[in-house]
Design a protein around this motif. Structure first.
Motif, short mmCIF file in Angstrom:
data_model
loop_
_atom_site.label_atom_id
_atom_site.label_comp_id
_atom_site.label_asym_id
_atom_site.label_seq_id
_atom_site.Cartn_x
_atom_site.Cartn_y
_atom_site.Cartn_z
N THR A 203 18.80 29.37 48.76
CA THR A 203 20.06 28.72 48.41
C THR A 203 21.25 29.59 48.76
N GLY A 204 21.13 30.89 48.49
CA GLY A 204 22.23 31.81 48.81
C GLY A 204 22.54 31.79 50.29
N VAL A 205 21.49 31.90 51.12
CA VAL A 205 21.69 31.87 52.57
C VAL A 205 22.34 30.56 52.98
N ASN A 206 21.80 29.47 52.43
CA ASN A 206 22.26 28.14 52.79
C ASN A 206 23.75 27.96 52.52
N PHE A 207 24.19 28.34 51.33
CA PHE A 207 25.59 28.10 50.99
C PHE A 207 26.52 29.08 51.67
N LEU A 208 26.05 30.30 51.91
CA LEU A 208 26.89 31.24 52.66
C LEU A 208 27.17 30.68 54.05
N VAL A 209 26.10 30.23 54.72
CA VAL A 209 26.28 29.70 56.08
C VAL A 209 27.12 28.43 56.04
N THR A 210 26.85 27.56 55.05
CA THR A 210 27.62 26.32 54.95
C THR A 210 29.10 26.63 54.85
N ILE A 211 29.45 27.53 53.94
CA ILE A 211 30.87 27.77 53.69
C ILE A 211 31.52 28.50 54.86
N LEU A 232 31.02 31.15 47.59
CA LEU A 232 30.82 32.07 48.71
C LEU A 232 30.45 33.46 48.21
N ILE A 233 31.24 33.96 47.24
CA ILE A 233 30.99 35.30 46.71
C ILE A 233 29.65 35.34 45.98
N THR A 234 29.37 34.27 45.22
CA THR A 234 28.09 34.21 44.50
C THR A 234 26.92 34.24 45.47
N SER A 235 27.06 33.53 46.59
CA SER A 235 25.98 33.52 47.57
C SER A 235 25.70 34.93 48.07
N ILE A 290 28.15 33.55 36.30
CA ILE A 290 29.49 33.36 35.74
C ILE A 290 30.54 33.08 36.81
N LEU A 291 30.47 33.74 37.98
CA LEU A 291 31.53 33.55 38.97
C LEU A 291 31.74 32.09 39.39
N PRO A 292 30.66 31.31 39.65
CA PRO A 292 30.90 29.91 40.03
C PRO A 292 31.65 29.16 38.94
N LEU A 293 31.41 29.54 37.69
CA LEU A 293 32.09 28.85 36.60
C LEU A 293 33.55 29.27 36.54
N PHE A 294 33.84 30.54 36.90
CA PHE A 294 35.25 30.92 37.07
C PHE A 294 35.90 29.97 38.08
N GLY A 295 35.15 29.65 39.13
CA GLY A 295 35.66 28.71 40.13
C GLY A 295 35.90 27.34 39.52
N SER A 323 32.62 41.28 42.70
CA SER A 323 31.32 41.22 43.37
C SER A 323 30.86 42.61 43.78
N ILE A 324 31.78 43.44 44.27
CA ILE A 324 31.36 44.78 44.68
C ILE A 324 31.06 45.63 43.45
N LEU A 325 31.94 45.59 42.45
CA LEU A 325 31.70 46.38 41.24
C LEU A 325 30.40 45.99 40.55
N SER A 326 30.05 44.69 40.63
CA SER A 326 28.86 44.25 39.90
C SER A 326 27.59 44.92 40.42
N PHE A 327 27.66 45.49 41.63
CA PHE A 327 26.49 46.18 42.16
C PHE A 327 26.42 47.65 41.73
N VAL A 328 27.46 48.15 41.08
CA VAL A 328 27.44 49.59 40.74
C VAL A 328 27.65 49.81 39.24
N VAL A 329 27.13 48.91 38.40
CA VAL A 329 27.29 49.09 36.96
C VAL A 329 25.98 49.01 36.20
N TRP A 330 24.85 48.89 36.92
CA TRP A 330 23.64 48.42 36.25
C TRP A 330 23.12 49.33 35.14
N VAL A 331 23.45 50.63 35.20
CA VAL A 331 22.86 51.54 34.21
C VAL A 331 23.36 51.26 32.80
#
Lengths: 651, 211, 109
Positions: A203-211, A232-235, A290-295, A323-331
């Motif tokens: 689904t992620g690939v699909n919507f990224l390419v679609t958009i 787009l960002i969620t994908s 959450i991001l799509p719901l922000f949309g 989106s970038i920060l969300s990848f560097v907070v997991w700890v």
């Protein structure tokens, strides 16, 4: 009775009254569905219109129906848990049964309720918003849906055959390893999530390419509707986060089935590495839901304030930053592991930073409403309820991000309250806002306002009654996942109130279902295609949209293109020239392929390799057949389009 | 309403001869881009397996170490087979772009044969370790080793099946926008497996010999 | 599809001899032997050898991406290049972040 059969039944089927009752109910409900479909001779219709469809609108509807069903399933778990905790020293559920219930509650709500609901909204709205005929890969889209569906069935099957997983939705090792948790329940968790995860990556690939590739001419990136931006960002988050989950699940499965030592304590395994990988996926995952719901909120707030969205550019930048920060907070999910000062400091600070772009978005929604003509329609009510609820959730999140203090909050009901305030207040309210907003576009009928308000107010009040006391009882020391608690700690009044709130939410859910059923029978039909005086392209076509979405591809001039066409563009409109439209064919293969995955998954759960290999063979055959297939698409001739458009009063 | 006919043409099923054939239809260029996106996802998948290997490769549980197991001739042969197959696969794409059907098929067959050679070496390597008693159960190091290298091997095996199916289709149907797109995408996949292998021979085999 | 159409397609996109591929192949062989030399021939400390062979691996991956996979070739905006670089960024975050975080045993011990 044959002793082998007897052994099988005793091992794999439940023998307590509560579970047997639930099993009976599941079986009765399934039989009822089969009976109704057969009695009304709907099988052929179902197969032709839905089971084989590759139409994004129908796939979106199926996702949302499945998600609401799963909301019921996860909600029933919640009711059982709250019933147990209403009073101290209750033993209505055994410890193991309680463990199973909180595990399935979390897993179902995140992966089989929130994810499909959000992806359903992608499907319903994105192609229409960008003026496309369908997604980039409609056949793959159908595969994604059926993989999710089969995975949800497999996961829920655990309840009937073999026992549910019971190590928490995070399934921490070594507890979830073969040594401490030998039953098949954990395998169900690993395999069902793996199957739905594969579908989600697609689904992620699909919507990224679609958009990125299929926007109507004239729609530059900075003219995209905000919901499309958020998808787009969620994908991107899905594409880069879900493979991590796939590896984590696969490794634990290899540990459990083939005796490897990734997450064991013996032979050099590293149990905490499961936790590490889990949250490398898990933290982006909470932004995926959450991001799509922000949309959605951005669309709803702008539409019902009759104003252009305030701070569009800032919204886009904050989405990118999140989106970038969300990848560097997991700890921050496992500060208490003791990774040391440097690590905890880094991840604490990066976590707090996320509050900045989120705050920017909050202010933008408020400024959009500022001096707008705000109309309190159902979608707007849910959006307005979201803002204070999510604020409480977000700010308690910043408290949790302080690593030293987290040693106090960790795994307490304070945390439980926090993530329910963000996930219910953000995700669930957002899904409801989106559902009420796009319901007329999906079905051509508006959801009734009066009954909708009853459901809304019941939900909102009950939600706060249920979760606000959890902050307090958490600070008083009550930890999550305890199946019962002793009297005399002062927790009982709070817990009792929480249980009342939970039952209130159940009533709210029932009222919402009533709202939907009532509206289908008596709701206001939407004949214009534009019931809310909308701003974006999905409101320019009929409700529900025809198979091909737009008779002629629109050309985009403005961020709020439909508003521009309605109120700004005074140029003379030329009569559109209709040409044949190129559309993909329906196919029964996606559902077959997913069934193959389901069979293989069921085989792996019990380490029965014959069905496992058979299932994988079905998958391989489906892939091969698709590769050789020649007739994958067709044209809709002009006269059919003209007839459809004329019937909708559009010619 | 302002509509344009050219806009509609863009979503149509027509062929744009100014681009290479695999890109010439909208469907073709969408699928090629989609596959790039998938490769990005697969890259992250491999990075997790590498993470596991790097974290676990010292945890030998007192059993076999990388120094004892790996031998240069095997993994160097694997490396050269795969590097060469990536080269021949590139030549297949090159011939395809020049419209040479037979040369394309020939290079694809060479690629598949080299891939089979690679798999042969890898299977014999794994069998040797297992017969020595170095299995997945032995230690965390070996669990991570078999999983990382095995996942790559599975990718290669799947690639062989895929390329075989494409060779049959090209032989049956010639070079057209559909088959050229398939060749191009399978080529991307095959080169990507080489990228993964480059890091495997560096991080697993060479580092296993150094540390 | 018309196979005589094939000749028209994109011949001008392609040089007459596959120089790019041959150079790429030779370079990848040279780099592989380079790594081998660092491991067997050079007598540098192991940290230096590891740094060297990882750098060589990165170069070799770039050969595959740029010379064989046509990462920069595009008809329209080049989104794939951005995505692949972002994927490398995430991959680096996962590997380096995990090594950093999982070094926690030394603190605990």
């Amino acid at each position: 009775m044959n002793p082998a059969v007897r052994h099988f039944i005793l091992t794999f089927f439940p023998h307590n009254v509560l579970e047997l009752g639930a099993d009976g109910a599941i079986i009765m409900a399934s039989l009822a569905i089969v009976f109704v479909l057969t009695y009304f001779k709907k099988w052929k219709w179902l197969w032709r219109e839905y089971l084989t469809t590759v139409d994004h609108k129908k796939i979106g509807i199926m996702y949302i129906i499945a998600a609401i069903t799963m909301l019921f399933r996860g909600g029933s778990d919640a009711i059982l848990m709250r019933s147990q905790l209403a009073f101290p020293n209750e033993h209505f559920l055994s410890a193991n049964h309680y463990d199973e219930i909180f595990t399935t509650h979390g897993t179902v709500m995140i992966l089989f309720m929130a994810m499909p609901f959000v992806i359903g909204l992608f499907n319903v709205a994105v192609p229409l918003q960008i003026g496309a005929r369908d997604v980039a890969f409609p056949y793959l889209n159908a595969i994604s849906f059926w993989l999710f569906f089969v995975a949800a069935l497999l996961f829920n099957l655990s309840f009937v055959v073999g026992g549910s997983p019971n190590a928490g939705w995070t399934s921490y090792t070594p507890l979830a390893g073969a040594h401490f948790d030998p039953g098949p329940g954990e395998n169900y968790y690993l395999i069902a999530l793996q199957i739905t995860g594969i579908g989600t990556i697609a689904t992620g690939v699909n919507f990224l390419v679609t958009i990125l590739k299929m926007r109507a001419p004239g729609m530059t990136l900075m003219r995209m509707p905000m919901f499309t931006w958020s998808v787009l960002i969620t994908s991107i988050l899905i594409i880069f986060a879900f493979p991590v989950l796939a590896v984590d699940l696969a490794l634990l499965l290899i540990d459990r089935l083939f005796g490897a030592h990734f997450f064991t304590i013996s032979a050099g395994g590293m149990p905490m590495q499961w936790v590490n990988l889990f949250w490398i996926w898990g933290h982006p995952e909470v932004y995926i839901v959450i991001l799509p719901l922000f949309g959605v909120f951005s669309e709803v707030v702008a539409t019902f304030s009759r104003k252009r969205l305030f701070g569009y550019g800032a919204m886009v930048v904050s989405l990118l930053a999140i989106s970038i920060l969300s990848f560097v907070v997991w700890v921050h999910h496992f500060f208490t592991m003791g990774a040391g000062v440097g690590v905890n400091d880094f991840f604490g600070v990066s976590t707090m930073l996320i509050a900045v772009p989120t705050g920017v978005k909050m202010f933008n929604w408020l400024f959009t409403m500022w001096r707008g003509r705000v109309e309190f329609a159902m979608p707007m009510l849910w959006a307005l309820a979201f803002i204070p609820t999510f604020l409480i959730g977000g700010l308690s999140g910043v408290m949790l991000a302080v690593a030293p203090a987290d040693y106090q909050y960790h795994n307490s009901y304070f945390l439980v309250a926090h993530f329910h305030y963000v996930l219910v207040g953000g995700t669930v309210f957002g899904c409801f806002a989106g559902m009420y907003y796009w319901w007329p576009k999906m079905f051509g009928v508006k959801l009734d306002e009066r009954t909708g308000r009853w459901a809304f107010w019941t939900w909102i009040v009950s939600f706060n009654v249920c979760f606000l006391p959890m902050f307090v009882v958490g600070l008083m020391g009550m930890t999550r996942r305890m199946y019962t608690y002793p009297a005399g700690l002062g927790w009982m009044p709070y817990n009792f109130v929480e249980t009342i709130g939970a039952y209130g939410m159940a009533i709210g859910f029932v009222l919402m279902v009533y709202n939907i059923v009532y509206s289908i029978r008596k709701g206001e039909r939407d004949l214009t295609g534009d019931p809310w005086d909308g701003r974006t392209l999905e409101w320019s076509t009929t409700s529900p949209a025809p198979e091909y979405n737009f008779a002629v591809t629109p050309v985009v001039h403005d961020r709020d293109e439909w508003w521009y066409q309605k109120y700004v563009d005074k140029s003379k409109k030329e009569k559109p020239v209709i040409r044949p439209i190129h559309m993909p064919n329906n196919s029964g293969r996606p559902i077959t392929l997913a069934a193959g995955f389901g069979l293989a998954g069921f085989g792996f759960v019990f380490a029965w390799y014959v069905p496992a290999i058979l299932g994988l063979l079905i998958v391989l055959i489906c892939l091969g057949a698709r590769s050789f297939e020649l007739n994958t698409d067709h044209y809709i001739p002009v006269d059919v389009i003209e007839r459809t458009e004329a019937a909708a009063g559009r010619l | 309403m302002a509509y344009s006919m050219e806009a509609d043409m863009e979503h149509d099923h027509h062929i744009d001869t100014s681009k290479p054939m695999e890109y010439s239809t909208e469907d073709g260029s969408l699928k090629i881009f989609g596959f790039w996106v998938f490769l990005g996802s697969d890259l992250v998948l491999f990075s997790c397996l590498f993470t596991m290997y790097i974290l676990l490769f010292r945890n030998t549980a007192g059993s076999f170490t990388s120094q004892q197991l790996f031998d240069y001739p095997t993994f160097l042969s694997e490396t050269f087979l795969l590097l060469t197959s990536s080269f021949t696969c590139g030549l297949a794409t090159y011939s395809m772009r020049r419209g040479m059907k037979n040369a394309t098929i020939a290079w694809l067959i060479v690629t598949v044969l080299l891939g089979l050679g690679f798999i042969g070496f890898e299977v014999s390597e794994f069998t040797k370790y297992v017969s020595m008693g170095a299995t997945m159960h032995t230690s965390a190091f070996l669990s991570a080793f078999f999983t990382l290298v095995g996942t790559h091997g599975c990718h290669v095996s799947l690639g062989i099946l895929w390329l075989t199916s494409i060779i049959i289709q090209v032989a049956m149907r010639g070079l057209n926008p559909v088959t050229t797109r398939k060749i191009f995408i399978a080529g991307l996949y095959w080169h990507f497996l080489d990228v993964a292998w480059i890091f495997i021979f560096t991080v697993v085999y060479f580092m296993g010999k150094v540390l | 599809m018309a196979s005589n159409d094939t000749t028209k397609h994109g011949q001008h996109h392609q040089e007459a001899f596959p120089w790019k591929h041959i150079i790429g192949f030779l370079l990848s062989l040279v780099l592989t032997f380079g790594s081998l030399w660092f491991v067997l021939g050079s007598h540098l400390p192991s940290q230096a050898v590891i740094s060297a062979i990882v750098i060589l691996a990165v170069f070799q991956a770039m050969i595959q991406l740029f010379l064989f996979m046509h990462l920069t070739e595009t008809f329209g905006p080049n989104y794939q290049q951005f995505l692949i670089f972002f994927a490398f960024f995430i991959a680096f975050t996962v590997v380096a972040g995990s090594i950093w975080i999982m070094a926690f045993k030394s603190y605990v011990a």
